[in-house]
Scaffold this active site. Structure first.
Site, PDB file in Angstrom:
ATOM      1  N   SER A   1       0.802  -1.222   0.000  1.00  0.00           N
ATOM      2  CA  SER A   1       0.000   0.000   0.000  1.00  0.00           C
ATOM      3  C   SER A   1       0.839   1.278   0.000  1.00  0.00           C
ATOM      4  O   SER A   1       1.665   1.486  -0.886  1.00  0.00           O
ATOM      5  CB  SER A   1      -0.918  -0.064   1.222  1.00  0.00           C
ATOM      6  OG  SER A   1      -1.778   1.031   1.255  1.00  0.00           O
TER       7      SER A   1
ATOM      8  N   ASP B   1      -3.415   6.428  -2.874  1.00  0.00           N
ATOM      9  CA  ASP B   1      -2.220   5.825  -2.273  1.00  0.00           C
ATOM     10  C   ASP B   1      -1.628   4.795  -3.244  1.00  0.00           C
ATOM     11  O   ASP B   1      -2.133   4.618  -4.361  1.00  0.00           O
ATOM     12  CB  ASP B   1      -2.507   5.244  -0.880  1.00  0.00           C
ATOM     13  CG  ASP B   1      -3.295   3.956  -0.933  1.00  0.00           C
ATOM     14  OD1 ASP B   1      -3.959   3.700  -1.954  1.00  0.00           O
ATOM     15  OD2 ASP B   1      -3.257   3.184   0.047  1.00  0.00           O
TER      16      ASP B   1
ATOM     17  N   ASP C   1      -6.311   2.227  -2.923  1.00  0.00           N
ATOM     18  CA  ASP C   1      -7.527   1.979  -2.146  1.00  0.00           C
ATOM     19  C   ASP C   1      -7.821   3.115  -1.163  1.00  0.00           C
ATOM     20  O   ASP C   1      -8.715   2.998  -0.336  1.00  0.00           O
ATOM     21  CB  ASP C   1      -7.506   0.606  -1.450  1.00  0.00           C
ATOM     22  CG  ASP C   1      -6.410   0.485  -0.405  1.00  0.00           C
ATOM     23  OD1 ASP C   1      -5.595   1.414  -0.269  1.00  0.00           O
ATOM     24  OD2 ASP C   1      -6.378  -0.562   0.268  1.00  0.00           O
TER      25      ASP C   1
ATOM     26  N   GLU D   1     -12.849   5.958   6.563  1.00  0.00           N
ATOM     27  CA  GLU D   1     -11.895   6.414   7.557  1.00  0.00           C
ATOM     28  C   GLU D   1     -11.415   7.790   7.093  1.00  0.00           C
ATOM     29  O   GLU D   1     -11.400   8.070   5.883  1.00  0.00           O
ATOM     30  CB  GLU D   1     -10.707   5.452   7.644  1.00  0.00           C
ATOM     31  CG  GLU D   1     -11.089   4.093   8.173  1.00  0.00           C
ATOM     32  CD  GLU D   1      -9.879   3.207   8.440  1.00  0.00           C
ATOM     33  OE1 GLU D   1      -9.799   2.653   9.546  1.00  0.00           O
ATOM     34  OE2 GLU D   1      -9.015   3.064   7.550  1.00  0.00           O
TER      35      GLU D   1
HETATM   36  C1  16G Z   1      -4.455  -0.384   7.926  1.00  0.00           C
HETATM   37  C2  16G Z   1      -5.929  -0.430   7.629  1.00  0.00           C
HETATM   38  C3  16G Z   1      -6.526   0.955   7.683  1.00  0.00           C
HETATM   39  C4  16G Z   1      -6.230   1.588   9.026  1.00  0.00           C
HETATM   40  C5  16G Z   1      -4.762   1.545   9.334  1.00  0.00           C
HETATM   41  C6  16G Z   1      -4.515   1.953  10.763  1.00  0.00           C
HETATM   42  C7  16G Z   1      -7.080  -1.927   6.108  1.00  0.00           C
HETATM   43  C8  16G Z   1      -7.186  -2.443   4.710  1.00  0.00           C
HETATM   44  N1  16G Z   1      -6.167  -0.977   6.300  1.00  0.00           N
HETATM   45  O1  16G Z   1      -3.761   0.324   6.949  1.00  0.00           O
HETATM   46  O2  16G Z   1      -7.907   0.823   7.507  1.00  0.00           O
HETATM   47  O3  16G Z   1      -6.660   2.920   9.045  1.00  0.00           O
HETATM   48  O4  16G Z   1      -4.281   0.221   9.183  1.00  0.00           O
HETATM   49  O5  16G Z   1      -3.188   1.776  11.075  1.00  0.00           O
HETATM   50  O6  16G Z   1      -7.770  -2.361   7.001  1.00  0.00           O
HETATM   51  P1  16G Z   1      -2.697   1.773  12.579  1.00  0.00           P
HETATM   52  O7  16G Z   1      -3.398   0.669  13.301  1.00  0.00           O
HETATM   53  O8  16G Z   1      -1.234   1.616  12.497  1.00  0.00           O
HETATM   54  O9  16G Z   1      -3.071   3.117  13.134  1.00  0.00           O
HETATM   55 MG    MG Z   2      -3.681   1.204   0.348  1.00  0.00          MG
END
Ligand code: 16G
Ligand code: MG
Length: 557
Positions: A68, A283, A287, A388
């Protein structure tokens, strides 16, 4: 199938992919992610898992190789379930133990036990089929090979390479195939282009063609850029330019939705000539989507239009269509259908957005961070919109509602009456085709935003004025063990360690419109702090005092 043959095949192929020493892998919020150089064995093993999941579900499964918005030297792997959604959480512990098995024998033992526990039937049903996709990372090629080897170490399993695709494209292909629909990349483009066209054709007379200023898209030097260039050749009714399309610059390096949303400055490749223009950022695997516009004389500072505002725009438009249909409901009692519209956010949603949505009469629910939680909740509604703040989200339509809308279109189309209701129904159906039903998709999100802005006759400035974001600040704190932080209430309250929530409450109460929470990151070894308040200074203050507090409670050695 000959069990011994299967076991030997697994042992033999696993021996070619030894795991790196001293590394512990975890299937986090978005699959496994690490430096690409240590991922081969993990991707190989996820290939095995994907094949088993395909046999278990008797459907096509997706395996996407991407990291990503991470650095180009990272990579990752995740699974798409039969409906195109993120893999069921029930299989995550199995994914973890597979990835961490120390040697081929241990790996085989885990597989044998799991197959038994899950009652996975190798005989009788259809063989496994796994769709493979990867983003533009150079390491993707060899990791794809590892995935193929993993899949083919399950007897009869077939891997279908979809090439370089966006994450949402792969999810879409899996979903479409399992529904028996056309599922090639061209089909994806055709559906996107025709439903966008449909929405533009349905713009009320007189407003068509407004808001035709150019859009500039920053494609993060990732896979989305190439795809947008393809779409650009066939789409009508949208004037856009793609920058950072990946032909030159480095993936996610000073570019892309994550950078723009976090740093609140223009990405590389943008300059003073772009001030005031409507811009969007994707990104690396397309996505996530955010919009922005560069401020005059501000050294690249931007006005950010984030996921919360995209959600608000979508909600407003859909609500408008539903109320047109509601008027008809009032007239025709025999055709009642009260479509239940709901929006889903996380604690990161700006407080001003939640207030705004509630004021417009919408039902707002909150879930923990991570698409799997938001998606699941959104599916409870007839139309569930989730986003989000970081730009990941989509709109889900229930099959009941879609059937009802189809019925309305047939009925209204044949009587020729109620043209406004007919248009509203057609618009909702077009949205359901344009916006990806499997997972958040920056490309489909972008075309929906553009269609709605044209429909409303709005500039990005007008859109951004829907409400004013409260100033906010995010910090991260390194702690000894982030899993010591246990939260409840969609991550807005800390239940352990005891006492910390009370202390956060005391600090938060000092600031007008103060709101603050901490949570363990799902992707990094840190605890995250989020604070918002009526001024930037107050938000900064609150965040740093809560960060200090977190450090005191959890140590930073
Ligand atoms: C991942 C998640 C995203 C979330 C982020 C939070 C998916 C596909 N992606 O990138 O939705 O906002 O994690 O990251 O679920 P963190 O837990 O490090 O704050
Ligand atoms: Mg992504």
């Amino acid at each position: 199938m000959n069990q011994q043959h299967q076991s030997l095949l697994l042992l033999d192929s696993a021996a070619r992919f030894p795991p790196p020493q001293g590394v512990k892998f975890s299937y986090g919020t978005s699959g496994f992610r690490a430096d690409a150089s240590i991922l081969e064995s993990t991707v190989f093993r996820v290939g095995i898992l994907a094949a088993l999941r395909s046999i278990k579900t008797q459907a096509v499964i997706g395996l996407m190789i991407t990291a990503s918005h991470n650095h180009v030297s990272d990579n990752g792997v995740k699974i798409a379930d039969p409906g195109g959604e993120i893999m069921s959480q029930e299989w995550e512990p199995f994914a973890d133990s597979l990835a961490n098995a120390s040697d081929p024998k241990h790996l085989l033992q885990l597989i044998v036990e799991f197959v038994k526990k899950e009652n996975i039937q190798f005989e009788g049903g259809r063989g496994a089929e796994v769709f493979l996709g990867r983003d533009t990372r150079p390491s993707g090629e060899s990791l794809l090979e590892a995935a193929k080897q993993g899949i083919s170490s399950i007897v009869g399993a077939v891997a279908v390479d979809m090439g370089i695709v966006t994450t949402p494209q792969l999810h879409w292909m899996v979903r479409a195939t399992n529904k028996g629909a056309k599922a090639s990349e061209q089909d994806y483009f055709d559906q996107l282009i025709s439903s966008f066209r449909c929405l533009v054709d349905l713009i009320p007379q007189g407003d068509q063609g407004k808001n035709q200023e150019k859009l500039i898209v920053d494609a993060a030097n990732g896979v989305g850029g190439t795809k947008l260039e393809v779409i650009k050749k066939s789409i009508h009714g949208l004037n856009f330019e793609v920058r950072n399309s990946g032909k030159e610059g480095v993936l996610n390096d000073g570019v892309g939705a994550d950078f723009v949303q976090k740093e609140k400055v223009t990405p590389h490749g943008f300059g003073p000539a772009d001030v005031g223009i409507r811009c969007a950022s994707l990104d690396g695997d397309a996505d996530r989507l955010v919009y922005f516009t560069a401020l005059p004389n501000c050294n690249g500072k931007i006005e950010l239009v984030d996921g919360d505002k995209i959600l608000s725009l979508f909600a407003l438009f859909i609500k408008e269509q539903l109320s047109i249909l509601d008027e008809a409901n009032n007239e025709k009692v025999n055709n009642l259908y009260q479509a239940h519209l709901g929006v889903v956010q996380t604690a990161y949603a700006n407080g001003a957005s939640t207030d705004y949505l509630k004021q417009t009469g919408l039902q707002v629910v909150r879930t923990p961070t991570g698409v799997k939680y938001l998606h699941e909740k959104a599916a409870d509604f007839d139309i569930g919109i989730y986003f989000e703040a970081n730009g990941h989200g989509t709109i889900l339509f229930s099959s009941n509602l879609l059937t009802w809308l189809d019925g309305r279109v047939n009925e209204l189309g044949s009587t020729g009456k109620g043209s406004e209701q007919l248009k509203a129904s057609l618009r909702l159906l077009a949205v359901s085709k344009l916006i990806n039903q499997a997972v958040g998709d920056a490309l489909s999100g972008l075309f929906l935003v553009e269609a709605i802005l044209q429909h409303m006759g709005w500039s990005i400035h007008k859109w951004n004025k829907l409400y004013n974001d409260l100033p906010s600040r995010q910090l991260k704190v390194k702690v000894v063990d982030r899993t010591a932080v246990v939260t409840a209430n969609a991550e807005t309250e800390v239940v352990s360690p005891p006492g910390i929530q009370e202390a956060i409450n005391v600090l938060t109460a000092k600031y007008p419109r103060g709101r603050c929470f901490i949570r363990p990151s799902g992707t990094e070894d840190v605890v995250r702090v989020y604070a918002e308040a009526s001024t930037q200074e107050a938000a900064d203050d609150l965040a740093s005092s809560v960060a200090k507090l977190t450090d005191q409670f959890l140590g930073s050695h």
